[in-house]
Enzyme design. Structure first.
Site, short mmCIF file in Angstrom:
data_model
loop_
_atom_site.label_atom_id
_atom_site.label_comp_id
_atom_site.label_asym_id
_atom_site.label_seq_id
_atom_site.Cartn_x
_atom_site.Cartn_y
_atom_site.Cartn_z
CG ASP A 29 -10.75 12.76 6.77
OD1 ASP A 29 -10.52 11.83 5.98
OD2 ASP A 29 -10.72 12.63 8.01
CG ASP A 60 -1.24 11.29 2.30
OD1 ASP A 60 -2.08 10.49 1.87
OD2 ASP A 60 -1.40 11.99 3.31
CD1 TRP A 77 -0.98 2.38 2.24
CD2 TRP A 77 -2.82 1.75 1.16
NE1 TRP A 77 -1.87 3.42 2.30
CE2 TRP A 77 -3.00 3.06 1.65
CE3 TRP A 77 -3.87 1.14 0.43
CZ2 TRP A 77 -4.18 3.78 1.44
CZ3 TRP A 77 -5.04 1.88 0.24
CH2 TRP A 77 -5.19 3.18 0.74
CG MET A 78 2.25 5.29 -2.19
SD MET A 78 3.31 5.49 -3.66
CE MET A 78 2.14 5.16 -4.98
C1 FRU Z 1 -4.26 11.73 4.11
C2 FRU Z 1 -3.83 11.21 5.48
C3 FRU Z 1 -3.13 12.27 6.27
C4 FRU Z 1 -2.31 11.45 7.24
C5 FRU Z 1 -1.91 10.28 6.39
C6 FRU Z 1 -1.83 8.97 7.13
O1 FRU Z 1 -4.49 10.70 3.20
O2 FRU Z 1 -4.96 10.72 6.18
O3 FRU Z 1 -4.00 13.18 6.90
O4 FRU Z 1 -1.20 12.15 7.73
O5 FRU Z 1 -2.88 10.17 5.36
O6 FRU Z 1 -1.37 7.95 6.30
#
Ligand code: FRU
Length: 545
Positions: free
Chosen positions: A233, A22, A19-20
Site C-alpha cells: 500500500d 484491481d 474508473w477501474m
Molecule cells: C488495492 C485496493 C484493495 C481494496 C480495493 C478497493 O488497490 O486498495 O486493497 O480491496 O483496492 O478498491
C-alpha cells in the site's frame, strides 16, 4: 473528450468509461473467461466501488456484462472491494470479497452464482449470514482486506489468507474453513515482513519446479515451490518471493531471506506501473494467468477530462524460471498473437551512438520480438585488463535514462516516438561490468521524454535481468497507444509504463532502433508486427451463439 481519445488502448481491457482498479475473481467457467474488476460507475476517480464484469473466449476480446455486485447491504455499503474465486470439488464457485461496511469496517463476505447453469454467471447471491469474517483482535478495522483464492490442506479443509499489518509489519493472516461460512484463525501467520506496511491483495500459489504448465492452487508436494505476492500500500509495488510452504504449520519461508517479500533487495512482478495483481489457474489450458491493474501516470484532472482511468495489462502466464530457480517468468498469453497482422523482419548492425528509424508504418499498435548481440571483438577489448571500470552501482531508476552512455549500452528501441524524436520512450538493455568482472545486464524503460505534457510522472524504470551463459539478449515489447509492456530475457524482468505522447499519435507514431553505447557495436535481429484492435464491447444476445 475526443481531444484525449488517442490515449485509449486498442487491445487492452478497459471499461467504456470511468474508473477501474484491481482485477477481481478471475476464472474460467463453461467456455468463458470471466473477469471482474473494481469499478466506479459514476466517475473517472476512485469511489463508489462495485464489481464490473466482462467475459471472453480468449482473454483478448471482451464483452461487457452488467455489474456483478453493487453495495446494497450494510456490510458492503461503502464498497464491494477486492476478492477471489474458488472452485469447490463439485465444480461450483464461491466468491469471497471484502466489504467496506456502513461504518467503514473491512469485513469479508461470501457470494455465489445464483444460477450455476448460466455460463455468463450474470447474477450473484450474497450469503445471508454475511459478513463471514470481521477484523480479529489486534487488527485495525481498516487493515483487513482482499481474501485470496482458497487452497486445500492435507486435512481436507480449505485455507485462505488475508492481508493486514501490525504497526509497520506487513502480515498475512490465515484461516481454515470447511463451508466458507465459519472460519478458524490459525495461531501462526503465513508470513510477515517488518517495515513493509499494509499488505493488499495477497496472492499465494504453487509453481512447478520441473514442468512448464501451471498448477491448481491446491497442488503441493516435493516438485512444488510456493509464491507469495503482496501489494504494498505504501509504495504501490507488487512484490513477490519464492519459498517453501508448510501445510501442517500454515507458514511459508523464503528460499533466500535477502529476496523476501517487499524488501528492497526482493523481486517485483513488474518494475513499472503494475499493481494489485491476481493470478488464477486456467483449468482449460493448464496454465496460471496473472492479471495486473495498470493505473494512470497523468493527473487526476486529465483523467476526469478524458472520462476514464486505468487499463488492465495483457494477461500473462506465470511460471517458475526453471533455469535460474530464483525468479518467475511472465509472458503475454499466447492468444495475444492472434492480434498480429503483417510483420516485417529486420537484421541490423548498429555502431556506437546511432539511431535508426525502423520502417514499419504507423507504430502505435505493435508487438516487437528482438534479439541482440554485442560484437565479440568489442566485448573482448572492453573487458580486457581494466579497460572498463566495474560499474556495480548502476540502477535504471537512479540513472539519467537512455541518454547516459556506457561502454556496452544502452541499446534497444524507442517506441511511441515522433519523427523528430522530441517524444520517445526508450526500452533498452544496459550492460555493465560487475565487481567480479562479469557482465551484469539491466533492462530499463525511460519515460522521461515520453510526452510534452507537464502533468505526467515520467520515471526511468527497470532492474537487473538474469542472463545465463550462452544466452542472447532478448526483449519483447507490446505497444498500444498509451501503454508499453516490456519483457526482458523471456519475461524474467518486466516493465509496464503508461505514456502520453502528444505528437507521437496514430499515424505519426514511429519506431526507432538505437545503440547509445560508447564502444560496442550491436547486431539486432527482430520482427515487428502490426497489432489488430481487439473487440471490447457490450455483450449482445447474438454473442450467445
Ligand atoms: C488495492 C485496493 C484493495 C481494496 C480495493 C478497493 O488497490 O486498495 O486493497 O480491496 O483496492 O478498491
Amino acid at each position: 473528450n475526443t481531444m484525449l481519445s488517442w490515449q485509449r488502448t486498442a487491445f487492452h481491457f478497459q471499461p467504456e468509461k470511468n474508473w477501474m482498479n484491481d482485477p477481481n475473481g478471475p476464472l474460467y467457467y463453461k467456455g468463458w473467461y470471466h473477469f471482474f474488476y473494481q469499478y466506479n460507475p459514476n466517475a473517472a476517480v476512485w469511489g463508489d466501488i462495485v464489481w464490473g464484469h466482462a467475459v471472453s473466449k480468449d482473454l483478448i476480446h471482451w464483452l461487457y456484462l452488467p455489474l456483478a455486485m453493487v453495495p446494497d447491504q450494510w456490510y458492503d455499503a461503502n464498497g464491494v472491494w477486492t476478492g477471489s474465486a474458488t472452485f469447490l470439488d463439485d465444480g461450483s464457485i464461491v466468491m469471497l470479497y471484502t466489504g467496506s461496511t456502513d461504518k467503514f469496517v473491512q469485513v469479508q463476505n461470501l457470494a455465489y452464482p445464483e444460477d450455476p447453469k448460466d455460463p455468463l454467471l450474470l447474477k450473484w447471491t450474497k450469503y445471508s449470514g454475511n459478513p463471514v469474517l470481521v477484523p480479529p483482535p489486534g487488527i485495525g478495522a481498516k487493515d483487513f482486506r482482499d481474501p485470496t483464492t482458497a487452497w486445500k490442506t492435507s486435512a481436507g479443509k480449505w485455507r485462505i489468507t488475508i492481508g493486514s499489518k501490525i504497526n509497520r509489519t506487513g502480515i498475512s493472516i490465515v484461516y481454515d474453513t470447511t463451508d466458507f461460512k465459519t472460519y478458524e484463525q490459525l495461531d501462526t501467520l503465513l508470513h510477515q515482513v517488518p517495515n513493509t506496511g499494509m499488505w493488499e491483495c495477497i496472492d499465494f500459489y504453487p509453481v512447478s519446479k520441473t514442468k512448464a504448465n501451471g498448477l491448481d492452487t491446491s497442488v503441493n508436494g516435493p516438485d512444488v515451490k510456493h509464491v507469495i505476492k503482496a501489494s504494498m500500500d505504501d509504495t504501490r509495488i507488487d512484490h513477490y518471493a519464492i519459498g517453501t510452504y508448510s501445510d501442517s504449520k500454515g507458514t511459508w519461508v523464503p528460499d533466500n531471506p535477502k529476496i523476501d517479500v517487499g524488501i528492497s533487495t526482493g523481486l517485483r512482478y513488474d518494475y513499472g506501473k503494475f499493481y494489485a495483481s491476481k493470478t488464477f489457474y486456467d483449468q482449460h489450458k493448464k496454465r496460471r494467468i496473472l492479471w495486473g491493474w495498470i493505473g494512470e501516470s497523468d493527473s487526476e484532472s486529465s483523467d476526469v477530462q478524458k472520462g476514464w482511468s486505468s487499463v488492465q495489462g495483457i494477461p500473462r502466464t506465470v511460471v517458475l524460471d526453471t533455469k535460474t530457480g530464483k525468479n518467475l517468468v511472465q509472458w503475454p498469453v499466447k492468444e495475444t498473437e492472434s492480434l498480429r497482422l503483417t510483420s516485417k523482419k529486420f537484421h541490423m548492425k548498429v555502431g556506437p551512438g546511432t539511431v535508426v528509424p525502423v520502417e514499419v508504418g504507423p507504430a502505435a499498435q505493435l508487438d516487437i520480438e528482438a534479439e541482440f548481440k554485442i560484437k565479440k571483438d568489442d566485448l573482448e577489448v572492453i573487458f580486457g585488463e581494466d579497460s572498463l571500470e566495474a560499474d556495480e552501482e548502476f540502477s535504471c531508476e537512479t540513472s539519467k535514462g537512455s541518454t547516459v552512455r556506457g561502454a556496452l549500452g544502452p541499446f534497444g528501441f524507442s517506441v511511441l516516438a515522433d519523427q523528430s524524436l522530441s517524444e520517445q520512450t526508450p526500452v533498452y538493455f544496459y550492460v555493465t561490468k560487475g565487481k567480479d568482472s562479469k557482465l551484469k545486464t539491466f533492462f530499463c524503460t525511460d519515460t522521461s521524454r515520453s510526452t510534452k505534457a507537464n502533468d505526467v510522472v515520467k520515471p526511468v524504470y527497470g532492474s537487473f535481468v538474469p542472463v545465463l551463459k550462452g544466452e542472447k539478449l532478448t526483449m519483447r515489447i507490446l505497444v498500444d497507444h498509451s501503454i508499453v509492456e516490456g519483457f526482458g530475457q523471456g519475461g524474467r524482468t518486466c516493465i509496464t509504463s503508461r505514456v502520453y505522447p502528444t505528437k507521437a499519435i496514430y499515424g505519426a507514431t514511429k519506431l526507432f532502433l538505437f545503440n547509445n553505447a560508447i564502444d560496442a557495436t550491436i547486431t539486432a535481429s527482430f520482427r515487428v508486427w502490426q497489432m489488430n484492435n481487439a473487440f471490447i464491447r457490450p455483450y449482445s444476445a447474438d454473442d450467445s451463439t
